[in-house]
Design a protein around this motif. Structure first.
Motif, PDB file in Angstrom:
ATOM      1  N   PHE A 168       0.811  -1.217   0.000  1.00  0.00           N
ATOM      2  CA  PHE A 168       0.000   0.000   0.000  1.00  0.00           C
ATOM      3  C   PHE A 168       0.850   1.274   0.000  1.00  0.00           C
ATOM      4  CE2 PHE A 168      -3.184  -2.985   1.722  1.00  0.00           C
ATOM      5  CZ  PHE A 168      -4.173  -2.768   0.781  1.00  0.00           C
ATOM      6  N   GLY A 169       2.141   1.121   0.208  1.00  0.00           N
ATOM      7  CA  GLY A 169       3.033   2.270   0.135  1.00  0.00           C
ATOM      8  C   GLY A 169       2.861   3.274   1.254  1.00  0.00           C
ATOM      9  N   LEU A 170       2.438   2.826   2.411  1.00  0.00           N
ATOM     10  CA  LEU A 170       2.338   3.753   3.548  1.00  0.00           C
ATOM     11  C   LEU A 170       3.751   4.082   4.034  1.00  0.00           C
ATOM     12  CD1 LEU A 170      -0.652   2.154   5.473  1.00  0.00           C
ATOM     13  CD2 LEU A 170      -0.643   4.270   4.166  1.00  0.00           C
ATOM     14  N   PRO A 171       3.923   5.251   4.691  1.00  0.00           N
ATOM     15  CA  PRO A 171       5.263   5.658   5.116  1.00  0.00           C
ATOM     16  C   PRO A 171       5.838   4.716   6.171  1.00  0.00           C
ATOM     17  CG  PRO A 171       3.600   7.121   6.008  1.00  0.00           C
ATOM     18  CD  PRO A 171       2.896   6.256   5.025  1.00  0.00           C
ATOM     19  N   ARG A 172       7.181   4.584   6.123  1.00  0.00           N
ATOM     20  CA  ARG A 172       7.847   3.762   7.119  1.00  0.00           C
ATOM     21  C   ARG A 172       7.900   4.510   8.453  1.00  0.00           C
ATOM     22  NH1 ARG A 172      13.091   2.583   4.359  1.00  0.00           N
ATOM     23  NH2 ARG A 172      11.783   3.027   2.564  1.00  0.00           N
ATOM     24  N   SER A 173       8.106   3.808   9.522  1.00  0.00           N
ATOM     25  CA  SER A 173       8.292   4.370  10.867  1.00  0.00           C
ATOM     26  C   SER A 173       7.094   5.195  11.349  1.00  0.00           C
ATOM     27  CB  SER A 173       9.530   5.270  10.935  1.00  0.00           C
ATOM     28  OG  SER A 173      10.639   4.593  10.442  1.00  0.00           O
ATOM     29  N   ALA A 174       5.964   5.125  10.670  1.00  0.00           N
ATOM     30  CA  ALA A 174       4.838   5.995  11.035  1.00  0.00           C
ATOM     31  C   ALA A 174       3.926   5.330  12.064  1.00  0.00           C
ATOM     32  CB  ALA A 174       4.031   6.341   9.792  1.00  0.00           C
ATOM     33  N   PRO A 175       3.406   6.129  13.018  1.00  0.00           N
ATOM     34  CA  PRO A 175       2.458   5.584  13.997  1.00  0.00           C
ATOM     35  C   PRO A 175       1.244   4.943  13.330  1.00  0.00           C
ATOM     36  CG  PRO A 175       3.137   7.770  14.660  1.00  0.00           C
ATOM     37  CD  PRO A 175       3.720   7.542  13.295  1.00  0.00           C
TER      38      PRO A 175
END
Lengths: 296, 420
Positions: B267-274
Motif C-alpha cells: 500500500f506504500g504507507l510511510p515507514r516508521s509511522a504511527p
C-alpha cells in the motif's frame, strides 16, 4: 373409552390424528393406554389463537407431536404436564420465541385472528408485540422500574410525549397491581425489587405494549405462596382484557386460574377440557395419574 | 466404628490439608509480591539519577569578534555564529591556569554540546546582548553529570584525572547546580544523554495506541457481536473461530512482517509511522479483543435477551440496547488488556521501521516516530553510562502509562457495571 371418543369425533380426528405410538420406551408402553389422539374438545367457540397439527423438532428430536389447540378470547388456558412434556415449547411457538433457537423447526399452522403467524407476511417483532410473554424467572432489565415498563412503549413508539408515556407506565403498573408499592421509587432499579414484585414488573412491562394474548411460562414457580396468590389474582383480572395461556407445574394453580386445562405428555396433547372436568373427572388414565400425583 | 467416628477420625487430616493449601497460596502471593517489590525498587533506584541534571554557571562574553559576526548583526546572521568559541572562552576564564591545547579541549568537553544552541537561541531572541557579558547556566556534559551523581567516584567514571580536579573545583566555587531534568519529558531522543528525552517516544506511543484503539475496538466488538449473535452455526463460522483463536497465539513479529509486506510494500504507507504501527498492533490486538468480547457477550444471561425479544424488540435492538451494555465492562477489560499488550510490544514495530533513531517529536500519524518500548530498547543498547538511568526512567514511565490505562479500565468497568 378412547375408542368411543375417537369415533365420536372422527371428523376432528382426521386432522389431529397422531401416528399410533410405537415407542421403545418400555415404561410408557407398559401403560396400556397409549396416546393416540387428544381427548376432549381442543377448539374454542370464539378463538383468538388457533394451533393446528403443530409438530416441533429440535434437530432430529421431535418435541411436539401433532398438537391442535385453541386459545379462546378472554379465557385462561392452563398447560400442565410433567417436565419435558413440551408445554413450554408449545407456548413458545405461539409468539415465535422458538425462532431464536437455530435448531428448532416448527411445522403445522398457528393463527392469530386467522392470520398465519408463521407466514412470511407476519413480522415476528409485530407478533411479539401482540402476543406478549412472561417468563419463568423474573427478568427485569437492569434499568429503573419506570424504564422497564416504558421500554416496550418507547420501542414501538406507542407514546408521543412524556405525559402519554407516564400514563402508559402508571396504568400498566396499576393493572399489574404493583403501582402502590413502587410509586415512590419509580426511578430506582427494577432489579432491586423482591422476586414477586419483579415478576409483576415483568407483567406490567408485557401489558404496557397492550398485547392481545399473554403467554406465561410458569410465572409463579420462583415465588413464595403469598406472591403467587397475588399473581394468580392478577391473572384472573387480566382475563377481562386478554387471552392468556399459562404453563404451570402447580395443579392447584391451574385449577384456580384457568377455564380450560390441557394435559401434555411426552410432546402430545393427551387431554383437554374444562378445568373442572379435568380435575374432577379426567378421562385419560395418564391425566388421572398425573393430577392425582401418582405419576409425573 | 460408626460413621460419626470415621468422619471424626478423618477431620484433622482434612483440616491440615486445608491449612497447608492456604499456606501455599499465601506463599505464592508473597513470592510474587517480593519479586514485584525487587523489580520496582531496582527500576526506581536506577532511574532516580535520570530525573536530575547538573548545570554549570558561566560568565559568557557575547563578543562579536569571537562569534565571527558584525557588531550590529541580527536575526539570520546570528544563526551560524561560532558559539562554541565563546563557550570555550567562558570556561577557560574559570580556569586561567589551563594552557595546553589538549587540556583546553578536555575542559571544553565538560560542557554539553547543547549549550551552544541555547546561547544561539538566547542571542537571537535578545540581540542587544551582542558585545555584552551575561551569566548563563548551561548543561553539564553527561560524563561530568554522571561523575557528580556516582558515589563510587574512583572507578566508575570516564573523566580524566585533570577533568576530575576541574569538576571538584567547579563544585567548590558553587558553579554547579543540580536541577530537575525537564529535558527528559520535553525533548526527543538524542545521542547525547543529557539532551535525550522520552517525549518523542511517548507521543509516538500515544499516536500508535490511538490508531490501534480506534481500529481494533469497533472492528473487534462488531466481529464478536456478529459471531456471537448473528452468525449461522456452520462449518465456515467454526473455521473462522478456530482461526481467530490461533491468531491470538501467533508470535507478534509475524504481524510485523505482515505489516511490512502489506502496509508498506504493497500500500506504500510511510515507514516508521504511527499509522502503520497502529495498523500492525491492531492486527495483533484484534484476536484478544474478539475473544474477550465474545466471552463477555456470552456471559449476558439469556433471560435478558428473552425479555427484550418477548416484548417485541428486534434482534439488533436486543443486542445493542441490552446485551452490549451488559457486556461492556468485560469488553472494555479485554480491550484494555489488548491495548496494554500493544503498548509493550516491540518486535512487530522493528519490522516496520519504528526502531529508527528519531529526534523530532512526531506531529501526526504519518510522521516518523518510535514508541516507548523501542526507546527503552535503543537506550539500553547505548554505551553511555547516563543511558542506564534513562532506560530505567523510560521503563518507569512505561509502567506508569500502563497503570494509568489499567486504572482507566477499572474506572470504566465500575461505571458501566450493572447488576441484574
Amino acid at each position: 373409552m378412547v375408542e368411543t371418543d375417537i369415533n365420536m369425533r372422527t371428523e376432528l380426528m382426521e386432522s389431529t390424528q397422531v401416528q399410533s405410538v410405537d415407542r421403545s420406551d418400555t415404561k410408557v408402553a407398559d401403560m396400556k393406554q397409549q396416546v393416540n389422539a387428544t381427548i376432549g374438545e381442543p377448539f374454542a367457540k370464539d378463538p383468538k389463537m388457533q394451533a393446528r397439527q403443530v409438530n416441533v423438532y429440535y434437530g432430529n428430536k421431535q418435541a411436539i407431536f401433532n398438537v391442535s389447540l385453541d386459545l379462546g378470547k378472554n379465557e385462561v388456558v392452563a398447560l400442565i404436564g410433567p417436565s419435558g412434556c413440551g408445554k413450554s415449547t408449545f407456548l413458545r411457538c405461539m409468539n415465535r420465541m422458538n425462532d431464536t433457537i437455530p435448531i428448532c423447526r416448527v411445522e403445522g399452522n398457528i393463527t392469530l385472528d386467522s392470520e398465519d403467524i408463521y407466514a412470511d407476511a407476519m413480522d415476528p417483532v409485530l407478533l411479539r408485540a401482540r402476543v406478549g410473554m412472561v417468563f419463568q424467572k423474573p427478568n427485569p432489565f437492569p434499568k429503573s422500574i419506570y424504564d422497564n415498563v416504558a421500554y416496550g412503549a418507547r420501542l414501538h413508539g406507542l407514546a408521543f410525549n412524556k405525559a402519554e408515556l407516564d400514563e402508559i407506565v402508571i396504568t400498566s403498573l396499576q393493572k399489574a397491581g404493583l403501582f402502590d408499592e413502587v410509586k415512590d421509587r419509580l426511578h430506582e432499579p427494577g432489579t432491586g425489587l423482591s422476586g414477586g414484585q419483579q415478576q409483576r414488573l415483568c407483567i406490567a412491562r408485557t401489558i404496557a405494549v397492550s398485547p392481545e394474548v399473554i403467554l406465561m411460562d410458569e410465572p409463579a414457580s420462583a415465588l413464595d405462596p403469598i406472591a403467587t396468590a397475588i399473581i394468580e389474582e392478577l391473572i384472573d383480572e387480566l382475563r377481562q382484557n386478554y387471552t392468556i395461556a399459562i404453563v404451570t407445574h402447580s395443579m392447584q394453580q391451574a385449577a384456580r386460574v384457568s377455564q380450560r386445562t390441557a394435559y401434555f405428555h411426552l410432546g402430545k396433547l393427551v387431554e383437554i377440557g374444562e378445568t373442572n372436568q379435568i380435575f374432577t373427572n379426567p378421562k385419560h388414565e395418564l391425566t388421572e395419574n398425573y393430577i392425582t400425583g401418582r405419576f409425573g | 466404628m460408626n460413621n460419626t467416628e470415621l468422619i471424626k477420625k478423618g477431620l484433622p487430616k482434612r483440616y491440615r490439608r486445608e491449612k497447608r493449601f492456604r499456606l501455599y497460596g499465601m506463599m505464592a502471593v508473597m513470592v510474587g509480591f517480593i519479586f514485584l517489590l525487587i523489580l520496582l525498587t531496582d527500576i526506581i533506584s536506577k532511574s532516580l539519577p535520570a530525573f536530575s541534571q547538573h548545570w554549570i554557571q558561566l560568565e559568557v562574553q557575547f563578543d562579536p569578534d569571537v562569534l565571527g559576526v558584525a557588531a550590529d548583526a541580527e536575526g539570520k546572521a546570528l544563526r551560524h555564529a561560532n558559539y562554541r568559541a565563546i563557550l570555550k572562552r567562558a570556561i577557560r576564564a574559570e580556569f586561567p591556569d589551563v594552557s595546553k591545547r589538549r587540556d583546553k579541549s578536555k575542559l571544553a568537553a565538560l560542557i554539553s554540546s547543547s549549550a551552544e544552541y541555547e546561547l544561539r537561541d538566547m542571542l537571537i531572541e535578545q540581540p542587544y546582548l551582542l558585545g555584552k557579558a551575561k551569566t548563563v547556566w548551561v548543561r553539564a556534559d553527561d560524563d561530568l553529570d554522571t561523575y557528580y551523581k556516582t558515589a563510587d567516584k574512583a572507578n566508575a567514571v570516564r573523566l580524566t584525572e585533570k577533568q576530575i580536579a576541574w569538576a571538584d573545583r567547579l563544585q567548590e566555587n558553587n558553579l554547579i547546580e543540580s536541577r530537575f531534568n525537564s529535558t527528559l519529558f520535553s525533548d526527543g531522543d538524542s545521542r547525547e544523554p543529557e539532551q535525550a528525552g522520552i517525549r518523542g517516544a511517548l507521543v509516538g506511543s500515544l499516536y500508535t495506541l490511538l490508531v490501534t484503539l480506534l481500529l481494533s475496538f469497533p472492528l473487534g466488538v462488531s466481529t464478536a457481536v456478529y459471531l456471537e449473535e448473528f452468525a449461522p452455526k456452520n462449518r465456515w463460522v467454526d473455521l473462522i473461530e478456530v482461526n481467530i483463536n490461533n491468531l491470538a497465539a501467533v508470535p507478534s513479529i509475524v504481524f510485523g512482517l505482515l505489516g511490512l509486506a502489506v502496509f508498506i510494500n504493497y500500500f506504500g504507507l510511510p515507514r516508521s509511522a504511527p499509522l502503520v504501527g497502529g495498523l500492525v498492533l491492531t492486527l495483533m490486538t484484534l484476536p484478544t479483543i474478539i475473544i474477550a468480547s465474545r466471552s463477555a457477550i456470552k456471559a449476558v444471561p439469556p433471560s435478558i435477551r428473552q425479555a427484550a425479544l418477548g416484548i417485541g424488540a428486534s434482534k439488533t435492538q436486543t443486542v445493542f440496547q441490552h446485551v452490549l451494555p451488559l457486556a461492556m465492562p468485560g469488553i472494555l477489560t479485554g480491550t484494555i488488556i489488548g491495548l496494554a499488550q500493544a503498548l509493550g510490544e516491540t518486535a512487530p514495530l522493528l519490522m516496520i521501521g519504528m526502531v529508527a533513531f528519531i529526534v523530532d517529536i512526531p506531529q501526526g500519524f504519518v510522521d516518523s516516530a518510535t514508541v516507548l518500548p523501542v526507546q527503552i530498547y535503543l537506550w539500553a543498547d547505548s554505551p553511555e553510562r547516563a543511558f542506564v538511568a534513562k532506560t530505567s526512567a523510560a521503563i518507569l514511565v512505561l509502567l506508569i502509562f500502563l497503570v494509568v490505562m489499567n486504572g482507566l479500565a477499572v474506572f470504566l468497568r465500575k461505571k458501566f457495571e450493572r447488576s441484574w
